[in-house]
Scaffold this motif. Structure first.
Motif, PDB file in Angstrom:
ATOM      1  N   GLU A 151       0.850  -1.197   0.000  1.00 13.07           N
ATOM      2  CA  GLU A 151       0.000   0.000   0.000  1.00 13.07           C
ATOM      3  C   GLU A 151       0.888   1.251   0.000  1.00 13.07           C
ATOM      4  N   MET A 152       1.971   1.172   0.773  1.00 13.85           N
ATOM      5  CA  MET A 152       2.903   2.302   0.819  1.00 13.85           C
ATOM      6  C   MET A 152       3.480   2.560  -0.577  1.00 13.85           C
ATOM      7  N   LEU A 153       3.901   1.480  -1.262  1.00 17.35           N
ATOM      8  CA  LEU A 153       4.475   1.644  -2.600  1.00 17.35           C
ATOM      9  C   LEU A 153       3.438   2.248  -3.554  1.00 17.35           C
ATOM     10  N   ARG A 154       2.208   1.759  -3.427  1.00 19.05           N
ATOM     11  CA  ARG A 154       1.142   2.182  -4.332  1.00 19.05           C
ATOM     12  C   ARG A 154       0.763   3.646  -4.086  1.00 19.05           C
ATOM     13  N   LYS A 155       0.595   3.990  -2.836  1.00 17.77           N
ATOM     14  CA  LYS A 155       0.091   5.334  -2.532  1.00 17.77           C
ATOM     15  C   LYS A 155       1.180   6.404  -2.488  1.00 17.77           C
ATOM     16  N   ALA A 156       2.322   6.055  -1.890  1.00 21.91           N
ATOM     17  CA  ALA A 156       3.368   7.073  -1.721  1.00 21.91           C
ATOM     18  C   ALA A 156       4.177   7.256  -3.001  1.00 21.91           C
ATOM     19  N   LYS A 157       4.173   6.248  -3.863  1.00 19.39           N
ATOM     20  CA  LYS A 157       4.922   6.283  -5.129  1.00 19.39           C
ATOM     21  C   LYS A 157       6.356   6.805  -4.953  1.00 19.39           C
ATOM     22  N   PRO A 158       7.145   6.144  -4.096  1.00 16.61           N
ATOM     23  CA  PRO A 158       8.501   6.632  -3.844  1.00 16.61           C
ATOM     24  C   PRO A 158       9.431   6.452  -5.049  1.00 16.61           C
ATOM     25  N   ASP A 159      10.371   7.385  -5.226  1.00 16.22           N
ATOM     26  CA  ASP A 159      11.403   7.246  -6.266  1.00 16.22           C
ATOM     27  C   ASP A 159      12.411   6.180  -5.840  1.00 16.22           C
ATOM     28  N   ALA A 160      12.592   6.071  -4.525  1.00 18.51           N
ATOM     29  CA  ALA A 160      13.573   5.119  -3.998  1.00 18.51           C
ATOM     30  C   ALA A 160      13.020   4.477  -2.735  1.00 18.51           C
ATOM     31  N   VAL A 161      13.451   3.231  -2.485  1.00 16.92           N
ATOM     32  CA  VAL A 161      12.943   2.518  -1.318  1.00 16.92           C
ATOM     33  C   VAL A 161      14.107   1.916  -0.525  1.00 16.92           C
ATOM     34  N   PHE A 162      14.073   2.116   0.790  1.00 16.49           N
ATOM     35  CA  PHE A 162      15.011   1.445   1.693  1.00 16.49           C
ATOM     36  C   PHE A 162      14.321   0.196   2.231  1.00 16.49           C
ATOM     37  N   MET A 168      11.143  -2.763  -7.212  1.00 19.55           N
ATOM     38  CA  MET A 168      11.838  -2.480  -8.478  1.00 19.55           C
ATOM     39  C   MET A 168      10.865  -2.537  -9.647  1.00 19.55           C
ATOM     40  N   GLU A 169       9.875  -3.406  -9.538  1.00 17.46           N
ATOM     41  CA  GLU A 169       8.882  -3.471 -10.616  1.00 17.46           C
ATOM     42  C   GLU A 169       8.083  -2.173 -10.720  1.00 17.46           C
ATOM     43  N   ARG A 170       8.080  -1.426  -9.619  1.00 20.80           N
ATOM     44  CA  ARG A 170       7.457  -0.100  -9.655  1.00 20.80           C
ATOM     45  C   ARG A 170       8.492   0.980  -9.938  1.00 20.80           C
ATOM     46  N   ASP A 171       9.637   0.558 -10.470  1.00 18.67           N
ATOM     47  CA  ASP A 171      10.715   1.468 -10.902  1.00 18.67           C
ATOM     48  C   ASP A 171      11.353   2.260  -9.766  1.00 18.67           C
ATOM     49  N   ALA A 172      11.362   1.694  -8.568  1.00 18.56           N
ATOM     50  CA  ALA A 172      12.018   2.394  -7.461  1.00 18.56           C
ATOM     51  C   ALA A 172      13.492   1.967  -7.374  1.00 18.56           C
ATOM     52  N   HIS A 173      14.346   2.952  -7.140  1.00 15.88           N
ATOM     53  CA  HIS A 173      15.741   2.640  -6.833  1.00 15.88           C
ATOM     54  C   HIS A 173      15.774   2.007  -5.441  1.00 15.88           C
ATOM     55  N   ILE A 174      16.750   1.107  -5.221  1.00 14.93           N
ATOM     56  CA  ILE A 174      16.698   0.340  -3.967  1.00 14.93           C
ATOM     57  C   ILE A 174      17.984   0.441  -3.141  1.00 14.93           C
ATOM     58  N   PHE A 175      17.790   0.728  -1.869  1.00 19.66           N
ATOM     59  CA  PHE A 175      18.849   0.519  -0.876  1.00 19.66           C
ATOM     60  C   PHE A 175      18.356  -0.611   0.016  1.00 19.66           C
ATOM     61  N   ALA A 176      19.058  -1.764  -0.025  1.00 20.46           N
ATOM     62  CA  ALA A 176      18.631  -2.902   0.790  1.00 20.46           C
ATOM     63  C   ALA A 176      19.633  -3.128   1.905  1.00 20.46           C
ATOM     64  N   VAL A 183      19.712  -8.899  -9.084  1.00 24.52           N
ATOM     65  CA  VAL A 183      20.782  -8.262  -9.874  1.00 24.52           C
ATOM     66  C   VAL A 183      20.289  -8.057 -11.304  1.00 24.52           C
ATOM     67  N   GLU A 184      19.644  -9.075 -11.853  1.00 20.50           N
ATOM     68  CA  GLU A 184      19.168  -8.993 -13.244  1.00 20.50           C
ATOM     69  C   GLU A 184      18.115  -7.891 -13.420  1.00 20.50           C
ATOM     70  N   ILE A 185      17.174  -7.837 -12.494  1.00 20.74           N
ATOM     71  CA  ILE A 185      16.113  -6.818 -12.623  1.00 20.74           C
ATOM     72  C   ILE A 185      16.707  -5.408 -12.521  1.00 20.74           C
ATOM     73  N   ALA A 186      17.585  -5.232 -11.528  1.00 16.00           N
ATOM     74  CA  ALA A 186      18.177  -3.898 -11.338  1.00 16.00           C
ATOM     75  C   ALA A 186      18.945  -3.474 -12.578  1.00 16.00           C
ATOM     76  N   THR A 187      19.666  -4.427 -13.175  1.00 11.03           N
ATOM     77  CA  THR A 187      20.456  -4.117 -14.367  1.00 11.03           C
ATOM     78  C   THR A 187      19.521  -3.810 -15.548  1.00 11.03           C
ATOM     79  N   ARG A 188      18.546  -4.680 -15.724  1.00 14.77           N
ATOM     80  CA  ARG A 188      17.633  -4.516 -16.864  1.00 14.77           C
ATOM     81  C   ARG A 188      16.879  -3.185 -16.786  1.00 14.77           C
ATOM     82  N   VAL A 216      19.206   2.376  -9.629  1.00 16.46           N
ATOM     83  CA  VAL A 216      20.300   2.493  -8.668  1.00 16.46           C
ATOM     84  C   VAL A 216      20.078   1.443  -7.587  1.00 16.46           C
ATOM     85  N   ASN A 217      21.118   0.665  -7.292  1.00 17.02           N
ATOM     86  CA  ASN A 217      20.973  -0.408  -6.303  1.00 17.02           C
ATOM     87  C   ASN A 217      22.170  -0.433  -5.375  1.00 17.02           C
TER      88      ASN A 217
END
Lengths: 337, 295
Positions: free
Chosen positions: A56-67, A83-91, A106-111, A115-116
Motif C-alpha cells: 500500500e505504501m508503494l502504491r500510494k506514496a509512489k517513492p522514487d527510492a525505497v530502503f 523495483m517493478e514499480r521502478d524504485a531505486h533500492i537501498f537494501a 541483480v538482473e532486474i536492477a540491471t535490466r 540504482v541499487n
C-alpha cells in the motif's frame, strides 16, 4: 527532492529513517512496518506517512527510492516488488538468503537500470577505504595472506527470541556478522573463490551459529582466514579487523586505526619505511548529519547522490553483495561436505 | 556549570581512535578502585564534576561516593542516559519491543501488557519517564545538577523530527528532578535550531568541538558562527579529537572560542589530568587577558 519510502522500521530501518529525515534532498514519502507499537510512535511524533502494508505504501506514496530494512527472508520479494514499480533500492545486508534470489534481483536492477545499493557500511569507513587504495595500487606487492576478523557482544547468554536467532529468516552469526567481513575481503583483496573448510560453532544460541571460522582462497597464491564471533563480551560493540600480508609490507586495519608496515622506502606518499600508524580522524570527511558513525550517513548520502547522478552507482551494488551471498552459501556447503 | 568537567570514556574502553588502547583501558579499569583513584586525581586537580553514562558499573561508584560523604561533599555528577550499547545490543538480540519489555520496570509492563499493547501505544512519554527514573535510581542522594540525553538518542530523535519527545525529556527532568536537562549531540547547529523553535531557550548542549573539525556535522565554520551569534550553553567534548591533535593546540583552540561554558575531557593518568587542567587554566588566562586588553 527524492521521494523515499522505508520498509521495516527496526534497528537499521529507524536509523536510516532518521538520516533520511535529516537529509536536505530527501522527502520521506512513506514508512511501513508490521509492529503496531513502532508505527504508532512514528504516527504520533513524526510527520511521516505510515503504513502497515508495504505494498500500500508503494502504491500510494509512489517513492522514487525505497530502503528495505526487513529480515533477510523478505528481501527477495519486497525488493523485486519495489523495483517493478521502478524504485531505486537501498537494501540492508545480506542481499538474499539464496544465490538464485540474489541473481534475480541483480538482473532486474540491471535490466531496469535502477540504482541499487546494499548496506555494507564498512566500505564507507575511511581506514578501510585507504586499505583498498593501498592494495589496489600494489603498494603491498604480491598479497600472500589475509585475516578477516569481527567480534562483538550480540549473544552473550542463553536467551533469544527474535528473527536473528532464526536461520530461516536470515539469523545467525554467518549472515548477520560474518557477511560484513566477507564483503570487505571481497572488496579489498579480491573475490573469494574457494572455501577450504569451515567451523560454525554455537556457544549460546540453540538454532544458529554464534561463530564462524573458515579457510578462504582468492586464488592459488592468495589465501586467508575468517574468524568471526558475535558472542565475545570483551568487546563493547562490533569490531572488525583486516590484516593483509604482502611481499612489500603488511597492513593491520580496523574502523579506527590503520597500521601499515613497509619493508623498504618504496612506499606511497605520506608513508615511510617501517611502521606507520594513522587514525580514522585522518581519513574522515564531515557529514551533514551524524548518527552512530560517519559511514552510515555517507552510505545514505552516496545512494541519494547516485540517484541524482552525481556519483557512479558502483559501491556496494547488488552485484557485489550477491557475490558475498555466494561466499556465504559456499561456507554453508563447506560444512555439509 | 564548572569550567572543567571530567568524563568517563576511558573507564569503559571508549576510545575513538584505537581498539588496542580501548583494551588497555578495559584492563586498567576493570577494578572499581582504579576508577575511584582516577576520579580522586581529577578532584586533586580541582575538577569537581564527573560526567558519566548510566553504565552498570557507575552504580558501584555512586555507592562509594555515598559512603564517603565528607570526601565528596562538593562532588557533582552529570548523568548521561541511556548507556546506549546496553540497549543497542539488546535490540539486536531481542528486537525493539523485547528490549522495552526487558528494561522497563516489570510491574508497569506487566500491567500494560495485560491491558493490551493498544493502551501502551498511547503513552510513550510515560514509558520514557519510567526509563529515566530507572536510570536515575543509582544516583539517589548524589547531586546531579544537569542530566543529559546521550547523543545517539538525541540525534536519532532529531533526524526523525520527534521534537515533542526531546522537549518532553527537558520538561520531565526539570519537573521531577528539579535540575537542568542537557543534550549531547553530534549535530549542534541543527539541534539548537529545533530546540529554539520548540521554545527551549538557552539550552545546555554538549557537543564535539575541536581544532580538527572532527565530528562537527556541517563543518567547523558553522559551529564557530553558532558560538559567536547564538544563545546556547555549550560543553565542548572530544576537544583532542580522540588524540589526533596535540593537547596544547587542542586546548588553545577551545579556549579561544566564545560561548563555551565548560570543557569535558577524560584521562587515565594523574599526569595527563594535571596537564590538561593546567593547559585550560593557562589559555583561559591568556584569552581573558586578551579580551580585557581589547577594551
Amino acid at each position: 527532492m527524492i521521494k523515499v519510502g522505508l520498509i521495516g522500521a527496526g534497528k537499521m530501518g529507524i536509523s536510516h529513517l532518521s538520516l533520511l529525515g535529516a537529509h536536505p534532498d530527501v522527502e520521506v514519502a512513506g514508512v511501513s512496518d508490521t509492529s503496531k507499537m513502532v508505527l504508532d510512535a512514528l504516527k504520533k511524533y513524526t510527520s511521516f506517512p505510515c503504513y502497515t502494508d508495504y505494498e500500500e505504501m508503494l502504491r500510494k506514496a509512489k517513492p522514487d527510492a525505497v530502503f528495505v530494512a526487513v529480515p533477510t527472508r523478505f528481501h527477495a520479494d519486497m525488493v523485486q516488488n519495489a523495483m517493478e514499480r521502478d524504485a531505486h533500492i537501498f537494501a540492508e545486508k545480506p542481499l538474499c538468503l539464496t544465490v538464485l534470489d540474489g541473481q534475480k534481483l541483480v538482473e532486474i536492477a540491471t535490466r531496469k537500470n535502477l540504482v541499487n545499493q546494499v548496506g555494507y557500511h564498512n566500505k564507507f569507513i575511511g581506514t578501510f577505504r585507504e586499505v583498498k587504495r593501498l592494495v589496489e595500487n600494489g603498494y603491498l606487492g604480491d598479497i600472500f595472506h589475509f585475516v578477516g576478523e569481527a567480534y562483538g557482544p550480540v549473544v552473550v547468554r542463553q536467551k533469544q527470541n527474535n528473527w536473528r536467532s532464526n536461520p530461516a529468516e536470515g539469523g545467525g552469526c554467518l549472515l548477520d556478522y560474518a557477511s560484513h567481513v566477507i564483503d570487505l575481503i571481497n572488496y579489498v583483496v579480491g573475490p573469494i573463490t574457494k572455501i577450504k573448510g569451515s567451523i560454525l560453532k554455537s556457544f549460546y544460541s540453540k538454532n544458529v551459529e554464534d561463530s564462524v571460522f573458515s579457510l578462504l582462497e582468492v586464488s592459488s597464491e592468495v589465501s586467508g582466514v575468517l574468524s568471526v564471533n558475535w558472542s565475545d563480551e570483551t568487546y563493547r560493540k562490533m569490531s572488525t579487523t583486516l590484516t593483509i600480508i604482502g611481499s612489500k609490507g603488511k597492513i593491520v586495519c580496523d574502523a579506527n586505526e590503520l597500521k601499515v608496515h613497509f619493508k623498504t622506502t618504496d612506499c606511497p606518499q605520506g608513508y615511510s619505511k617501517g611502521w606507520n600508524v594513522k587514525y580514522i580522524t585522518d581519513f574522515t570527511d564531515n557529514v551533514d548529519f551524524y548518527l552512530r558513525g560517519e559511514e552510515y550517513s555517507a552510505q545514505v548520502d552516496y545512494f541519494i547522490k547516485a540517484i541524482q547522478k552525481k556519483v557512479p552507482n558502483n559501491i556496494n551494488t547488488f552485484q557485489s553483495a550477491w557475490h558475498t551471498d555466494k561466499v556465504i552459501s559456499m561456507i554453508k556447503q563447506s560444512i555439509n561436505n | 556549570m564548572e569550567r572543567i568537567l571530567f568524563g568517563d570514556n576511558q573507564f569503559f574502553a571508549v576510545n575513538h581512535i584505537s581498539d588496542e588502547k580501548s583494551r588497555a583501558q578495559a584492563i586498567k579499569f576493570q577494578n572499581d578502585v582504579e576508577i575511584i583513584k582516577t576520579l580522586d586525581y581529577s578532584i586533586d586537580a580541582g575538577v569537581h564534576t564527573f560526567m558519566c553514562t548510566t553504565h552498570d558499573r557507575i552504580a558501584t561508584i555512586c555507592d562509594y561516593i555515598r559512603s564517603h560523604p565528607a570526601k565528596y561533599e562538593d562532588y557533582k555528577i552529570y548523568p548521561c542516559m541511556p548507556y546506549a550499547h546496553k540497549y543497542a545490543n539488546a535490540v539486536t538480540e531481542l528486537g525493539i519491543v523485547g528490549t522495552i519489555k526487558e528494561y522497563v520496570p516489570n510491574n508497569f509492563m506487566g500491567s500494560l501488557f495485560k491491558g493490551g499493547v493498544a493502551i501502551m501505544s498511547k503513552d510513550y512519554l510515560s514509558i520514557m519517564e519510567l526509563m529515566i527514573d530507572a536510570e536515575m535510581k543509582m544516583f539517589r542522594n548524589i547531586k546531579t545538577p544537569v542530566i543529559f540525553l546521550q547523543n545517539v538518542i538525541t540525534d536519532l530523535l532529531l533526524g526523525l523530527g520527534m521534537t515533542e519527545v526531546l522537549v518532553a525529556f527537558h520538561k520531565y527532568i526539570r519537573k521531577k528532578y528539579d535540575t537542568e536537562a542537557g543534550f549531547i549531540t553530534m549535530n549542534m547547529p541543527k539541534l539548537l535550531d529545533l530546540l529554539e523553535k520548540a521554545g527551549v531557550e538557552n539550552p545546555i548542549i554538549c557537543t564535539s568541538i575541536n581544532k580538527a573539525g572532527f565530528r562537527m556535522s556541517g563543518g567547523k565554520e558553522l559551529y564557530e558562527t553558532v558560538l559567536k551569534t547564538r544563545k546556547v550553553r555549550v560543553i565542548a567534548m572530544q576537544v583532542l579529537a580522540g588524540g589526533a591533535i596535540p593537547p596544547k593546540d587542542a586546548i588553545k583552540y577551545i579556549c579561544s572560542l566564545p560561548n563555551i561554558e565548560s570543557i569535558l575531557f577524560g584521562a587515565s593518568s594523574r599526569g595527563n589530568i594535571n596537564e590538561t587542567v593546567s593547559l585550560i587554566h593557562e589559555f583561559d588566562k591568556q584569552y581573558q587577558y586578551d579580551i580585557l586588553s581589547n577594551f
